[in-house]
Write a protein that holds these residues in place. Structure first.
Motif, short mmCIF file in Angstrom:
data_model
loop_
_atom_site.label_atom_id
_atom_site.label_comp_id
_atom_site.label_asym_id
_atom_site.label_seq_id
_atom_site.Cartn_x
_atom_site.Cartn_y
_atom_site.Cartn_z
N THR A 28 1.00 -1.19 0.14
CA THR A 28 -0.14 -0.17 0.03
C THR A 28 0.92 1.31 0.12
OG1 THR A 28 -0.19 -0.10 2.37
CG2 THR A 28 -1.85 -1.03 1.14
N ASN A 29 1.77 1.28 -0.94
CA ASN A 29 2.80 2.25 -0.96
C ASN A 29 2.06 3.70 -1.75
OD1 ASN A 29 4.62 0.87 0.48
ND2 ASN A 29 5.29 0.03 -1.47
N ASN A 30 0.98 4.03 -1.13
CA ASN A 30 0.30 5.20 -1.75
C ASN A 30 -0.01 6.06 -0.53
OD1 ASN A 30 -2.53 4.62 -1.80
ND2 ASN A 30 -1.46 2.83 -2.47
N MET A 31 -0.34 7.42 -0.88
CA MET A 31 -0.89 8.30 0.25
C MET A 31 -2.26 8.07 0.68
SD MET A 31 -1.96 11.67 -2.29
CE MET A 31 -2.80 12.48 -0.84
N TYR A 32 -2.94 7.15 -0.06
CA TYR A 32 -4.37 6.53 0.22
C TYR A 32 -4.34 5.27 1.21
CZ TYR A 32 -5.84 10.15 -3.07
OH TYR A 32 -6.07 11.32 -3.92
N GLY A 33 -3.38 4.61 1.15
CA GLY A 33 -3.36 3.58 1.81
C GLY A 33 -4.07 2.45 1.14
N ALA A 34 -4.39 2.66 -0.27
CA ALA A 34 -5.16 1.67 -0.91
C ALA A 34 -4.19 0.68 -1.44
CB ALA A 34 -5.76 2.22 -2.16
N LEU A 35 -4.49 -0.54 -2.00
CA LEU A 35 -3.73 -1.65 -2.23
C LEU A 35 -3.16 -1.01 -3.98
CD1 LEU A 35 -5.82 -4.96 -2.16
CD2 LEU A 35 -3.89 -4.22 -1.12
N ASP A 36 -1.67 -1.18 -3.93
CA ASP A 36 -1.26 -0.93 -5.08
C ASP A 36 -1.59 -2.08 -5.98
OD1 ASP A 36 0.52 1.03 -3.97
OD2 ASP A 36 1.82 -0.37 -3.41
N LYS A 37 -2.02 -1.48 -7.25
CA LYS A 37 -2.75 -2.32 -8.32
C LYS A 37 -1.81 -2.99 -9.19
CE LYS A 37 -6.80 -0.91 -6.98
NZ LYS A 37 -6.32 -0.27 -5.70
N ILE A 38 -2.38 -4.11 -9.72
CA ILE A 38 -1.56 -5.01 -10.90
C ILE A 38 -1.46 -4.23 -12.11
CG2 ILE A 38 -1.52 -6.86 -11.99
CD1 ILE A 38 -2.60 -8.60 -9.49
N GLY A 39 -0.50 -3.99 -12.59
CA GLY A 39 -0.47 -3.22 -13.90
C GLY A 39 -0.47 -4.01 -15.12
N LYS A 40 -0.02 -5.28 -14.93
CA LYS A 40 -0.20 -6.19 -16.25
C LYS A 40 -0.44 -7.65 -16.08
CE LYS A 40 2.45 -7.22 -20.46
NZ LYS A 40 3.75 -6.97 -21.11
N MET A 41 -1.32 -8.14 -16.68
CA MET A 41 -1.61 -9.60 -16.57
C MET A 41 -0.93 -10.34 -17.68
SD MET A 41 -5.20 -9.93 -14.91
CE MET A 41 -5.05 -11.50 -14.32
N VAL A 42 -0.05 -11.70 -17.51
CA VAL A 42 0.33 -12.29 -18.67
C VAL A 42 0.19 -13.64 -18.41
CG1 VAL A 42 2.18 -10.48 -19.31
CG2 VAL A 42 2.78 -12.16 -17.80
#
Length: 315
Positions: free
Chosen positions: A30-44
């Motif tokens: 949760t490395n963001n100011m909102y404390g939200a889950l860091d998102k997956i950017g790509k699925m392969v």
């Protein structure tokens, strides 16, 4: 400013590219100011090829009768002519040709491959509609991949069964598996000799009958053999055409459960996997909210007793 050096950048890269951060299990951040889950950017999903590498062993479809009956008519030996009177008296006497005992190849039975696609399931893991479509399509693609690999394995076992029968009939040669130039050239020499034998009518096949010349031959070789032959014998040959193997060469990873041989030379007409039945059925389940796909198939394996075959065992 630190000076850029080879040793310095190597040490920096080692500290930066931490091995634990690749090919690992899920760990949320949760490395963001909102404390939200860091998102997956790509699925392969990186895929390889799942193919039946022995298409020449596909037999005819058998939608009705599933058993294959093989018959063989022998040639007739000439006899001396005596005189007009004696020969004339034989005019109405029958002279049926000699025949070999019929052999039979039976259905291998039914097999099924089942897979399920749940509704409103993979969509939860997808970033967008395209991802979801690809993930569902891969499930169905795997059904086809599974059938192709099953068919490929069945063909290799059929080759192994034919090799076992050939060895029992005395149609085997014990010769060193190629490991260097000398053994590679000896192997090629043996193959050329056997191809020459097959090019004439000769006594052979599992029956030992007089069979006709073979129109074409396949050399099936276990993986690992041909690189040695190609490098140690063919690549360095002054006249590589004279060393060339006079058959269609196919590499297989195994001969099913047969571990006694490393190569076999065959008339491919005499070894076939016939498909008797193939259908893909689908059934939705309303309460469970999923759909099942079932691949049904039935095959008959055919091994001729009246075509050329020779197998090669290591010393």
């Amino acid at each position: 400013m630190a000076k850029f050096t080879t040793s310095g950048i190597k040490a920096l890269a080692a500290n930066y590219v931490v091995a634990a951060k690749q090919a690992g299990v899920w760990s949320s951040t949760t490395n963001n100011m909102y404390g939200a889950l860091d998102k997956i950017g790509k699925m392969v999903m990186l895929d390889g090829l799942f193919i039946d590498k022995l298409p020449e062993l596909d037999g005819d479809e058998l939608p009705l009768g599933k058993t294959i009956e093989e018959y063989f008519i022998d040639l007739t030996l000439p006899e001396a002519y005596t005189n007009i009177t004696d020969e004339g008296a034989k005019d109405t006497a029958p002279a049926l040709p000699s025949v070999e005992q019929c052999s039979y190849n039976y259905s291998l039975g039914r097999e099924k491959i089942k897979t399920t696609v749940p509704y409103d399931n993979v969509e939860r893991a997808a970033r967008n509609v395209e991802d979801a479509s690809n993930m569902i399509a891969k499930v169905l693609e795997r059904l086809g991949n599974s059938y192709e690999m099953f068919k490929f394995a069945a063909k290799k076992q059929l080759l192994g069964n034919a090799a076992t029968k050939a060895a029992a009939a005395g149609l085997s040669v014990t010769i060193a598996q190629p490991t260097d130039t000398a053994t590679s050239e000896a192997f090629i020499k043996q193959i050329k000799s056997d191809v020459e034998e097959a090019s004439f009518a000769h006594e052979g096949g599992l029956n030992g009958s007089l069979i006709g010349a073979t129109p074409s031959l396949y050399l099936y070789v276990k993986k690992g053999v041909m690189p040695t032959v190609e490098v140690d014998a063919l690549a360095g040959a002054f006249n590589s055409e004279k060393l060339a193997i006079p058959a269609t060469v196919k590499v297989v990873d195994d001969f099913g459960s047969n571990t006694d041989i490393y190569a076999m030379l065959v008339d491919a007409r005499g070894i076939k996997l016939h498909r008797d039945y193939h259908a893909i059925r689908q059934s939705p389940n309303a309460d469970g909210d999923f759909i099942n796909y079932v691949d049904h198939s039935e095959h008959t394996g055919f091994i001729s007793k009246n075509t050329f075959i020779k197998v090669y065992k290591a010393q």
